[in-house]
Design a protein around this motif. Structure first.
Motif, short mmCIF file in Angstrom:
data_model
loop_
_atom_site.label_atom_id
_atom_site.label_comp_id
_atom_site.label_asym_id
_atom_site.label_seq_id
_atom_site.Cartn_x
_atom_site.Cartn_y
_atom_site.Cartn_z
N GLU A 52 26.49 20.51 34.86
CA GLU A 52 27.80 20.32 34.23
C GLU A 52 28.58 19.14 34.80
O GLU A 52 29.46 18.61 34.15
N ASN A 53 28.26 18.75 36.04
CA ASN A 53 29.12 17.77 36.71
C ASN A 53 28.47 16.46 37.12
O ASN A 53 29.16 15.53 37.51
N VAL A 54 27.13 16.42 37.13
CA VAL A 54 26.49 15.21 37.66
C VAL A 54 25.65 14.56 36.54
O VAL A 54 24.59 15.06 36.17
N PRO A 55 26.14 13.45 35.98
CA PRO A 55 25.42 12.81 34.87
C PRO A 55 23.96 12.51 35.22
O PRO A 55 23.09 12.64 34.36
N PHE A 56 23.71 12.17 36.50
CA PHE A 56 22.33 11.88 36.91
C PHE A 56 21.42 13.07 36.60
O PHE A 56 20.33 12.91 36.04
N TYR A 57 21.87 14.28 36.95
CA TYR A 57 21.04 15.46 36.72
C TYR A 57 21.01 15.84 35.24
O TYR A 57 19.99 16.26 34.72
N GLN A 58 22.16 15.67 34.58
CA GLN A 58 22.21 16.00 33.16
C GLN A 58 21.14 15.21 32.40
O GLN A 58 20.37 15.77 31.61
N GLN A 59 21.08 13.94 32.73
CA GLN A 59 20.10 13.05 32.11
C GLN A 59 18.67 13.52 32.39
O GLN A 59 17.83 13.62 31.51
N LYS A 60 18.43 13.84 33.68
CA LYS A 60 17.07 14.30 34.07
C LYS A 60 16.69 15.58 33.34
O LYS A 60 15.56 15.74 32.89
#
Ligand code: AMP
Ligand code: ZN
Length: 439
Positions: free
Chosen positions: A37-45
């Motif tokens: 929910e908060n880290v675009p890096f992980y959202q993308q992954k």
């Protein structure tokens, strides 16, 4: 086990394996949600891998998650991995990068509190109590060994001496004057301290109240630990930490000294084959991969530590069931490849430490001479007997042979006088690579 400890949640220390898995499942779900929910890096992954937080139900589901590397932290430097607004963070630590950007780790107040609990848990585990006097010889500042141990030792309620790095004469004076019973130091610095004690006519057994050392932050052999225990007349416990996981407190030896307990209420521990990234069976060496379970500001999923170790077991006579890992063999990037042979500095150290004629400081230099790659091992002598040439020659030969048996190559061995090799205040530099690189 004595559970009257002043740090939080001692009940987690003795959870059964089943309870650990249950707790990890709950915490992993929260962590994954936070990342998604908060880290675009992980959202993308997650999107790339076609997964959502709903796919994570058990601790074993961690294997469905993406890895995180040091390079990812560099690429998102400085605050790209934050899972909370910066206004909620109260501190950052940064580990020095020799190339490119350093890595930054952010902490909320709760993160710092938990970190202090972890360190306090370790210190309590090895018998330290509020009556003890704890001296920390780590650098204070960005290096987490300073503030990390400081807050942990205070949380336990000990009188703390934040001596910081270096100035051995002052360290020794503090130890004597303040009745220091416990010290945290990198192992290479303990041996330096002992040398200075000897020069000053100070006998740690007679002149200090030292009884416990926390040694860590750099690889060291079992032989080195035993030497340290003998020299200083103490018990020396291996302490593992890394900035990305807070700092010290991640893993620590219990009084059994049979490997490091890694705290599984705080981390999911995996050991993977560094090439295939598949899990290796217990007992087999692989790369340590850690997932944080309690971090607010900067949770990290499957962080590839590059440290090589293996699982020794999941139970212990001490009553703790948190996984026991072997002492680190080194980082995959510490491995030297010389004429096609893989060698870790700690293998050399292990052999050197078996010779009582040798002191503790050594330096490995790799060079290219006449198109051949060679290794020179310089090591300090414990005492001066440079006048006895025959004895020196024999010693040199014996060391060379023992090293050859271990690493399968014949290094050049140079015996040098004590105090000749460089000593660093922080982690020791054991290898200098001057080889020519052929394209
Ligand atoms: P830093 O983040 O600068 O504190 O460095 C962390 C690294 O230090 C780890 O990834 C390990 O390579 C090394 N390290 C820390 N503690 C130990 C230990 N007890 N034994 C071996 N290596 C260690
Ligand atoms: Zn134990």
């Amino acid at each position: 086990m004595d559970n009257n400890s002043p740090y939080l949640h001692p009940q987690y220390e003795t959870l059964s394996r089943e309870e650990i898995s249950q707790l990890q499942a709950e915490r992993l779900q929260q962590t994954v949600k936070r990342c998604y929910e908060n880290v675009p890096f992980y959202q993308q992954k997650f999107k790339e891998m076609g997964i959502t937080p709903d796919d994570i139900k058990t601790a074993a589901d961690v294997r469905k998650l993406p890895f995180t590397t040091k390079q990812d932290l560099r690429d998102t430097y400085p605050f790209g991995m934050a899972a909370v607004p910066l206004r909620d963070c109260v501190r950052l630590h940064s580990s020095s990068g020799t190339t490119g950007n350093p890595t930054v780790i952010l902490h909320t107040q709760k993160d710092l509190d938990e970190w202090a609990n972890q360190v306090a848990r370790n210190l309590w585990m090895v018998g330290l109590r509020p009556d003890d006097v704890f001296q920390n010889s780590s650098g204070y500042g960005m290096f987490t060994g300073g503030l990390g141990f400081q807050y942990g030792a205070e949380r336990l309620g000990m009188l703390t001496v934040p001596a910081a790095a270096g100035n051995s004469l002052r360290q020794i004076k503090f130890m004597k004057d303040f009745g220091t019973t416990a010290v945290h130091a990198v192992p290479s610095y303990v041996t330096r301290l002992y040398e200075v004690m000897q020069e000053q006519g100070v006998d740690p057994r007679r002149d200090t109240k030292l009884r416990v050392l926390a040694i860590g932050a750099e690889p060291h052999s079992e032989e080195q630990r035993q030497r340290i225990e003998q020299m200083m007349g103490v018990k020396a416990y291996n302490s593992f930490g890394m900035s990305e996981m807070c700092g010290p407190g991640v893993g620590f030896e219990c009084p059994e000294q049979n490997g490091l307990h890694f705290w599984e209420d705080y981390y999911i521990v995996e050991i993977v084959n560094p090439e295939t990234l598949e899990p290796v069976p217990d007992g087999e060496i692989g790369e340590l991969v850690l997932t944080t379970l309690c971090r607010e500001a900067m949770p990290l999923l499957r962080y590839r530590t590059r440290d090589l170790t293996r699982v020794l077991g999941h139970s212990c006579p001490c009553g703790r069931n948190h996984v026991r890992l072997d002492r680190m063999r080194g980082r995959s990037d510490d491995m030297m490849v010389l004429r096609g042979v893989n060698i870790f500095p700690i293998q050399i150290e292990k052999i050197l430490m078996t010779f009582p004629e040798l002191a503790n400081n050594y330096l490995i230099t790799l060079t290219t001479d006449d198109d051949n790659d060679n290794m020179t091992v310089e090591v300090e002598l414990a005492e001066m007997f440079t006048d006895d040439f025959g004895r020196l020659q024999k010693l040199n030969k014996d060391i060379t042979r023992a090293l050859k048996d271990e690493i399968l190559l014949t290094p050049r061995v140079k015996l040098v006088a004590k105090g000749t090799l460089p000593v660093s205040e922080g982690k020791a530099v054991r290898v200098v690579d001057k080889r020519k690189v052929y394209q």
